[in-house]
Design an enzyme around this catalytic site. Structure first.
Site, PDB file in Angstrom:
ATOM      1  N   LEU A 229      -0.901  26.694  -5.469  1.00  6.55           N
ATOM      2  CA  LEU A 229      -0.273  25.436  -5.076  1.00  6.55           C
ATOM      3  C   LEU A 229      -1.070  24.319  -5.726  1.00  6.55           C
ATOM      4  O   LEU A 229      -2.298  24.413  -5.846  1.00  6.55           O
ATOM      5  CB  LEU A 229      -0.289  25.252  -3.550  1.00  6.55           C
ATOM      6  N   ASP A 230      -0.382  23.258  -6.147  1.00  7.12           N
ATOM      7  CA  ASP A 230      -1.091  22.092  -6.675  1.00  7.12           C
ATOM      8  C   ASP A 230      -2.088  21.583  -5.637  1.00  7.12           C
ATOM      9  O   ASP A 230      -1.893  21.752  -4.434  1.00  7.12           O
ATOM     10  CB  ASP A 230      -0.107  20.970  -7.012  1.00  7.12           C
ATOM     11  N   ARG A 231      -3.143  20.945  -6.112  1.00 11.62           N
ATOM     12  CA  ARG A 231      -4.178  20.419  -5.212  1.00 11.62           C
ATOM     13  C   ARG A 231      -3.575  19.620  -4.048  1.00 11.62           C
ATOM     14  O   ARG A 231      -3.960  19.791  -2.884  1.00 11.62           O
ATOM     15  CB  ARG A 231      -5.135  19.504  -5.998  1.00 11.62           C
TER      16      ARG A 231
ATOM     17  N   ASN B  83       4.303  22.688 -11.632  1.00 10.53           N
ATOM     18  CA  ASN B  83       4.867  21.363 -11.307  1.00 10.53           C
ATOM     19  C   ASN B  83       6.393  21.354 -11.259  1.00 10.53           C
ATOM     20  O   ASN B  83       7.021  20.287 -11.380  1.00 10.53           O
ATOM     21  CB  ASN B  83       4.391  20.297 -12.296  1.00 10.53           C
TER      22      ASN B  83
ATOM     23  N   ARG C 176       8.152  18.969  -8.746  1.00  7.24           N
ATOM     24  CA  ARG C 176       7.793  17.585  -9.039  1.00  7.24           C
ATOM     25  C   ARG C 176       8.573  17.066 -10.256  1.00  7.24           C
ATOM     26  O   ARG C 176       9.093  15.941 -10.251  1.00  7.24           O
ATOM     27  CB  ARG C 176       6.280  17.479  -9.257  1.00  7.24           C
TER      28      ARG C 176
END
Length: 298
Positions: free
Chosen positions: A140-142, A237, A240
């Site tokens: 997962l992204d930060r 991403n 997003r």
């Protein structure tokens, strides 16, 4: 006759036996635990949970003689291990499922030496036994919070990654985006990454990776929409970029076009993952509650 005092409810449980004949540790364990798979029994021994006459052993060919006392001790992490930004939802011999907070890296790199979800889980399992390991299955992204799976062995990691599309039956997110999204739909495009690590979306095949995102409107007002987002593919991403392409960037996502940071974090949360367990074949589903900041304005 006096009743035995009740054991504390949270005390670790131990299984124990007395040896009746000459044998070796692993052979003995196979006999006394017929309901467990051979790999599961080997894992218990490897993790140092087997104690013979009050001495831990990890050696499969240690000799046992009549009268020896054998125990399986529950795995107990060191009290000094305090997980920060990580909650363990499920743990077994093959996988650990966690709920990660926003702001915590899934895994570091040569440039990133700070505390990560991976590093904390590694410290946690090695406090139980120094030979224990964890392996990252997906990221997962930060700044994305929510549910993640880690493997307990390289074999399980590779099995999950190779069969990811078949093994994962549900993987959904909750996204808080800018503006009014009128109705749900599906976005299909091809994603490429530039030298600055920005992902770009194209409606046509362009040597990029195909990405498919489904979205459904849960709530909306004049400023924001709350979406349920489901993935067919898991590209870097992906959500997003697709929300930016839709014209409704994720709140707080300055990298991909957001101009509003009303909740002081990225408005993306991995709330559900449902998958087939790589060893037992059992279907497992884990859900993480949507952060209250996502719904406060509705």
């Amino acid at each position: 006759m006096k009743k035995k005092p009740k054991a504390k409810q949270n005390a670790p449980r131990h299984e124990e036996w007395t040896v009746r004949e000459h044998t070796e540790v692993l052979e003995f364990l196979f006999k006394v635990m017929p309901s467990k798979s051979r790999n599961a029994v080997k894992g218990i021994l490897k993790r140092g949970q087997i104690v013979v006459n009050d001495k831990p052993t990890t050696q499969f060919d240690d000799k046992l003689k009549p009268g020896d006392h054998v125990q399986i001790r529950a795995r107990v992490a060191s009290a000094s291990i305090k997980l920060k930004g990580v909650t363990i939802l499920h743990e077994d011999d093959d996988v650990i499922v966690i709920d990660k907070e926003s702001g915590l890296l899934s895994m570091g790199s040569k440039q990133e030496r700070q505390m990560t979800a991976y590093k904390q889980l590694m410290d946690y399992v090695q406090s139980i036994h120094p030979k224990n390991r964890v392996f990252i299955v997906h990221r997962l992204d930060r700044d994305t919070s929510g549910v993640m799976i880690f493997a307990r062995s390289k074999i399980v990691q590779q099995k999950l990654q190779k069969s990811w599309t078949e093994a994962v039956q549900e993987r959904s997110y909750v996204a808080l985006v800018e503006g009014i999204v009128q109705k749900g739909g599906t976005i299909t495009s091809w994603l490429t990454e530039d030298k600055t690590f920005m992902m770009h979306s194209s409606p046509k095949p362009n040597n990029g990776q195909k990405a498919i995102t489904h979205y459904k409107v849960l709530k909306s007002n004049r400023r924001f929409s709350l979406l349920k987002v489901s993935l067919e593919t898991g590209r870097k991403n992906q959500i997003r970029v697709h929300m930016q392409e839709l014209g409704h960037p994720i709140v707080g996502d300055k990298k991909y076009g957001s101009e509003i940071n009303a909740i002081n974090r990225l408005g993306l949360h991995a709330n559900v993952i449902k998958f087939t367990h790589p060893t037992s074949g059992k279907v497992m589903r884990f859900e993480s509650e949507t952060p209250s900041s996502f719904t406060r304005g509705f």
